[in-house]
Scaffold this motif. Structure first.
Motif, mmCIF file in Angstrom:
data_model
loop_
_atom_site.group_PDB
_atom_site.id
_atom_site.type_symbol
_atom_site.label_atom_id
_atom_site.label_comp_id
_atom_site.label_asym_id
_atom_site.label_seq_id
_atom_site.Cartn_x
_atom_site.Cartn_y
_atom_site.Cartn_z
ATOM 1 N N GLY A 28 -78.388 -76.941 -14.562
ATOM 2 C CA GLY A 28 -77.633 -77.156 -13.335
ATOM 3 C C GLY A 28 -76.155 -76.837 -13.471
ATOM 4 N N ILE A 29 -75.532 -77.279 -14.580
ATOM 5 C CA ILE A 29 -74.093 -77.011 -14.717
ATOM 6 C C ILE A 29 -73.843 -75.534 -15.004
ATOM 7 N N PHE A 53 -65.544 -81.099 -14.828
ATOM 8 C CA PHE A 53 -66.151 -80.833 -13.526
ATOM 9 C C PHE A 53 -65.591 -81.772 -12.458
ATOM 10 N N GLN A 57 -74.141 -74.099 -11.585
ATOM 11 C CA GLN A 57 -73.015 -74.554 -10.775
ATOM 12 C C GLN A 57 -71.735 -73.810 -11.160
ATOM 13 N N TRP A 70 -79.911 -80.894 -16.270
ATOM 14 C CA TRP A 70 -78.456 -80.979 -16.125
ATOM 15 C C TRP A 70 -77.772 -79.768 -16.735
ATOM 16 N N GLY A 108 -73.681 -86.258 -15.544
ATOM 17 C CA GLY A 108 -73.312 -85.975 -16.930
ATOM 18 C C GLY A 108 -72.883 -87.187 -17.723
ATOM 19 N N SER A 110 -77.707 -74.932 -7.200
ATOM 20 C CA SER A 110 -77.346 -75.637 -8.433
ATOM 21 C C SER A 110 -77.220 -77.139 -8.192
ATOM 22 N N ALA A 141 -72.051 -82.964 -10.705
ATOM 23 C CA ALA A 141 -72.283 -82.673 -12.125
ATOM 24 C C ALA A 141 -71.726 -83.796 -12.989
ATOM 25 N N SER A 172 -68.014 -83.669 -18.221
ATOM 26 C CA SER A 172 -68.051 -84.294 -16.895
ATOM 27 C C SER A 172 -66.648 -84.467 -16.332
ATOM 28 N N ASN A 214 -69.457 -79.799 -8.147
ATOM 29 C CA ASN A 214 -68.739 -80.123 -9.382
ATOM 30 C C ASN A 214 -68.699 -81.620 -9.633
ATOM 31 N N LEU A 229 -78.987 -80.294 -10.204
ATOM 32 C CA LEU A 229 -78.221 -81.419 -10.751
ATOM 33 C C LEU A 229 -78.717 -82.751 -10.196
#
Length: 318
Positions: free
Chosen positions: A112-113, A168, A116, A109, A156, A87, A152, A165, A149, A91
């Motif tokens: 990815g999140i 995370f 993640q 993104w 973000g 992940s 991210a 954001s 995290n 990101l």
């Protein structure tokens, strides 16, 4: 060994740890973008994307053909920490593609999140569940889900996902502080890291360096007390890692050496942004020198990895 075993042997032992290669290449590309090396950054972005697609395709094949091997990796107390590298790679690609297409960056993104969130929570649930872990299983690799995290958050903010954001970022920083205590307890009061895990000491640099990058985004590019502290912490952990340099250069190559790449790349990027924000020519010079050294590191690790594959030193049973 029959023909089928020969065909699937390397695939069965294809490690999830190879996604750290993508993290290293992404870190190099980001550093080149920040340094204004447009042409080189486009080349490394192309290489990074192709490598990611290749490694992802192979790992999907492994999931389909060698499912039990993937389950074994997931159940391994050390290897499980490397799954969020998948992940994180997505990101990081989102951050890199932002320069060319906001739409592609946004899609990456969001994917990815989602990945993640799933992987990080699954790893954490595994840590605190019924599975018994011992202190010897703890290593700096445990920071990888946490770093994901914070990464991210870095991507973000620029895409307009401010509130998500912050969530995370907060989760990443809190768990970094908690894990930092556990990792140092393990390093100081228990047996030394196994030789193959010694390069993961470099991961200590990544959380504060990435936290600096995220905080600068939230703070509108201003270097305040928090930014100074995080950059200073990155330098401190780099110095700590360098105290083990003599041991590192004596070790045989393994894929864990890729753990050196992304933390150094994050610090190089942080140094250039730090220098630009403060108009510090010294930090800008150090950042430029860092980009050159990072490039040499990535090339060296890449050549050594290819050589190790043909020598059957990797993608083999542990």
């Amino acid at each position: 060994m029959n023909n089928e075993e020969k065909k699937t042997g390397w695939l069965e032992n294809f490690p999830v740890l190879l996604f750290t290669v993508i993290m290293g290449y992404s870190g190099l590309t980001l550093a080149l973008q920040i340094a204004g090396e447009v042409y080189l950054s486009k080349i490394t972005l192309l290489i990074t994307t192709c490598l990611f697609l290749l490694i992802l395709l192979i790992y999907i094949m492994k999931i389909i053909v060698c499912r039990n091997s993937v389950i074994h990796e997931w159940q391994h107390p050390i290897k499980i920490s490397f799954f969020p590298a998948i992940s994180i790679s997505i990101l990081l690609l989102s951050m890199l593609f932002k320069t060319f297409s906001i739409e592609i960056a946004t899609i990456l993104w969001l994917v990815g999140i989602a990945a993640q969130t799933l992987l990080a929570l699954s790893v954490l649930a595994n840590w605190i569940g019924n599975r018994p872990y011992k202190t010897i299983h703890i290593s700096p690799a445990w920071f990888i889900p946490t770093v994901g995290n914070i990464i991210a958050a870095v991507g973000g903010v620029d895409l307009g996902f401010i509130q998500i954001s912050w969530i995370f970022f907060s989760a990443g920083v809190i768990f970094w502080i908690l894990l930092l205590t556990l990792v140092f307890n393990r390093l100081i009061f228990h047996d030394p890291l196994p030789e193959r895990m010694v390069p993961t000491l470099a991961i200590l640099v990544a959380p504060p360096a990435v936290t600096f990058l995220a905080w600068i985004k939230f703070n509108g590019g201003n270097v305040d007390s928090m930014a100074h502290a995080m950059y200073g912490a990155s330098i401190a952990f780099l110095a700590l890692t360098l105290t083990q340099a003599r041991l590192l250069i004596q070790l045989a190559f393994s894929l864990s050496w890729w753990a050196l790449s992304f933390p150094f790349a994050a610090l190089v990027s942080a140094t250039m942004i730090y220098g630009t924000s403060l108009n510090s020519q010294l930090h800008l010079l150090l950042g430029r020198a860092g980009v050159f050294l990072l490039f040499l590191l990535i090339v060296g690790l890449s050549l050594r990895t290819v050589l190790a594959f043909f020598r059957k030193e990797i993608c083999m049973p542990d």
